[in-house]
Design a protein around this motif. Structure first.
Motif, PDB file in Angstrom:
ATOM      1  N   GLN A   1       2.078  -4.174  20.613  1.00 61.95           N
ATOM      2  CA  GLN A   1       1.349  -3.543  21.705  1.00 61.95           C
ATOM      3  C   GLN A   1       0.062  -2.887  21.209  1.00 61.95           C
ATOM      4  O   GLN A   1      -0.994  -3.001  21.843  1.00 61.95           O
ATOM      5  N   LYS A   2       0.159  -2.212  20.050  1.00 61.84           N
ATOM      6  CA  LYS A   2      -1.033  -1.588  19.479  1.00 61.84           C
ATOM      7  C   LYS A   2      -2.080  -2.648  19.136  1.00 61.84           C
ATOM      8  O   LYS A   2      -3.272  -2.452  19.382  1.00 61.84           O
ATOM      9  N   LEU A   3      -1.661  -3.757  18.566  1.00 60.70           N
ATOM     10  CA  LEU A   3      -2.596  -4.827  18.231  1.00 60.70           C
ATOM     11  C   LEU A   3      -3.258  -5.410  19.473  1.00 60.70           C
ATOM     12  O   LEU A   3      -4.461  -5.678  19.477  1.00 60.70           O
ATOM     13  N   VAL A   4      -2.463  -5.609  20.541  1.00 63.73           N
ATOM     14  CA  VAL A   4      -3.021  -6.143  21.787  1.00 63.73           C
ATOM     15  C   VAL A   4      -4.061  -5.179  22.346  1.00 63.73           C
ATOM     16  O   VAL A   4      -5.144  -5.593  22.773  1.00 63.73           O
ATOM     17  N   LYS A   5      -3.757  -3.867  22.333  1.00 64.65           N
ATOM     18  CA  LYS A   5      -4.716  -2.874  22.833  1.00 64.65           C
ATOM     19  C   LYS A   5      -5.977  -2.861  21.972  1.00 64.65           C
ATOM     20  O   LYS A   5      -7.091  -2.765  22.497  1.00 64.65           O
ATOM     21  N   LEU A   6      -5.805  -2.958  20.665  1.00 61.45           N
ATOM     22  CA  LEU A   6      -6.954  -2.974  19.760  1.00 61.45           C
ATOM     23  C   LEU A   6      -7.806  -4.215  19.990  1.00 61.45           C
ATOM     24  O   LEU A   6      -9.042  -4.124  20.053  1.00 61.45           O
TER      25      LEU A   6
ATOM     26  N   ALA B   1     -23.379  -8.073  27.238  1.00 62.39           N
ATOM     27  CA  ALA B   1     -23.981  -7.816  28.554  1.00 62.39           C
ATOM     28  C   ALA B   1     -25.241  -6.967  28.408  1.00 62.39           C
ATOM     29  O   ALA B   1     -26.247  -7.211  29.082  1.00 62.39           O
ATOM     30  N   ARG B   2     -25.201  -5.963  27.508  1.00 66.00           N
ATOM     31  CA  ARG B   2     -26.373  -5.133  27.279  1.00 66.00           C
ATOM     32  C   ARG B   2     -27.532  -5.948  26.706  1.00 66.00           C
ATOM     33  O   ARG B   2     -28.679  -5.786  27.113  1.00 66.00           O
TER      34      ARG B   2
ATOM     35  N   ARG C   1     -12.570  -6.770  22.298  1.00 64.29           N
ATOM     36  CA  ARG C   1     -13.116  -7.772  23.220  1.00 64.29           C
ATOM     37  C   ARG C   1     -14.022  -7.112  24.254  1.00 64.29           C
ATOM     38  O   ARG C   1     -15.122  -7.575  24.532  1.00 64.29           O
ATOM     39  N   ARG C   2     -13.573  -5.994  24.800  1.00 64.62           N
ATOM     40  CA  ARG C   2     -14.372  -5.279  25.800  1.00 64.62           C
ATOM     41  C   ARG C   2     -15.680  -4.765  25.182  1.00 64.62           C
ATOM     42  O   ARG C   2     -16.747  -4.873  25.782  1.00 64.62           O
ATOM     43  N   THR C   3     -15.601  -4.224  23.967  1.00 58.16           N
ATOM     44  CA  THR C   3     -16.798  -3.726  23.288  1.00 58.16           C
ATOM     45  C   THR C   3     -17.792  -4.849  23.045  1.00 58.16           C
ATOM     46  O   THR C   3     -18.992  -4.697  23.302  1.00 58.16           O
ATOM     47  N   SER C   4     -17.293  -5.985  22.556  1.00 62.30           N
ATOM     48  CA  SER C   4     -18.200  -7.109  22.304  1.00 62.30           C
ATOM     49  C   SER C   4     -18.776  -7.649  23.616  1.00 62.30           C
ATOM     50  O   SER C   4     -19.949  -8.024  23.674  1.00 62.30           O
TER      51      SER C   4
END
Length: 149
Positions: A48-53, A66-67, A58-61
């Motif tokens: 679960q920790k790995l999936v969240k990380l 997008a920026r 993914r969201r950061t990239s």
């Protein structure tokens, strides 16, 4: 140590040894099951920790991408605006040059009206000069203004 001694067991003793072995086996299996459950819980938590990380990465990239895309679009927009504005300013300058020459031509061929005025207290002094080719006409007029005090 001495010679090996064989001890003969009775049926009762054999049964007791069998029960003890069974009980020890049960305890060992129970401890192994508990250890396996603990390992499984830790593995689930870590997954679960790995999936969240991974999701955070993914969201950061994606946000970074997008920026960058937004910045590129904004820069292109500003460049296009600058090009269009430069073109507009050139056209405006050309229009002004044409207007100046046209007005000069129009004044010398058709005539023009030129004048000024003075406003003093309650009186308007107006001086106009109307020129039509070689003919010129001057008009001076004083107009009293009805000002209520």
């Amino acid at each position: 140590m001495g010679p090996k001694v064989r001890i003969m067991m009775t049926e009762e003793q054999k049964a007791a040894v069998f029960i003890q072995a069974w009980w020890r086996g049960t305890l060992v299996r129970r401890n192994l099951l508990h250890a396996a459950l603990r390992v499984w819980i830790i593995q689930c938590w870590w997954k679960q920790k790995l999936v969240k990380l991974q999701e955070k990465r993914r969201r950061t990239s994606l946000e970074f991408y997008a920026r960058q895309e937004w910045a590129a679009v904004k820069l292109q927009s500003w460049f296009r605006m600058w090009c269009i504005r430069l073109r507009y300013c050139r056209l405006l300058h050309a229009v002004r040059i044409i207007q100046v020459y046209w007005r000069w031509h129009s004044c010398h061929t058709r005539g023009f009206i030129q004048g000024h005025y003075d406003l003093k207290e309650n009186q308007l002094n107006l001086q106009l000069e109307i020129s039509l080719g070689s003919q010129a006409c001057r008009v001076q007029h004083c107009i009293s203004l009805p000002i209520k005090e």
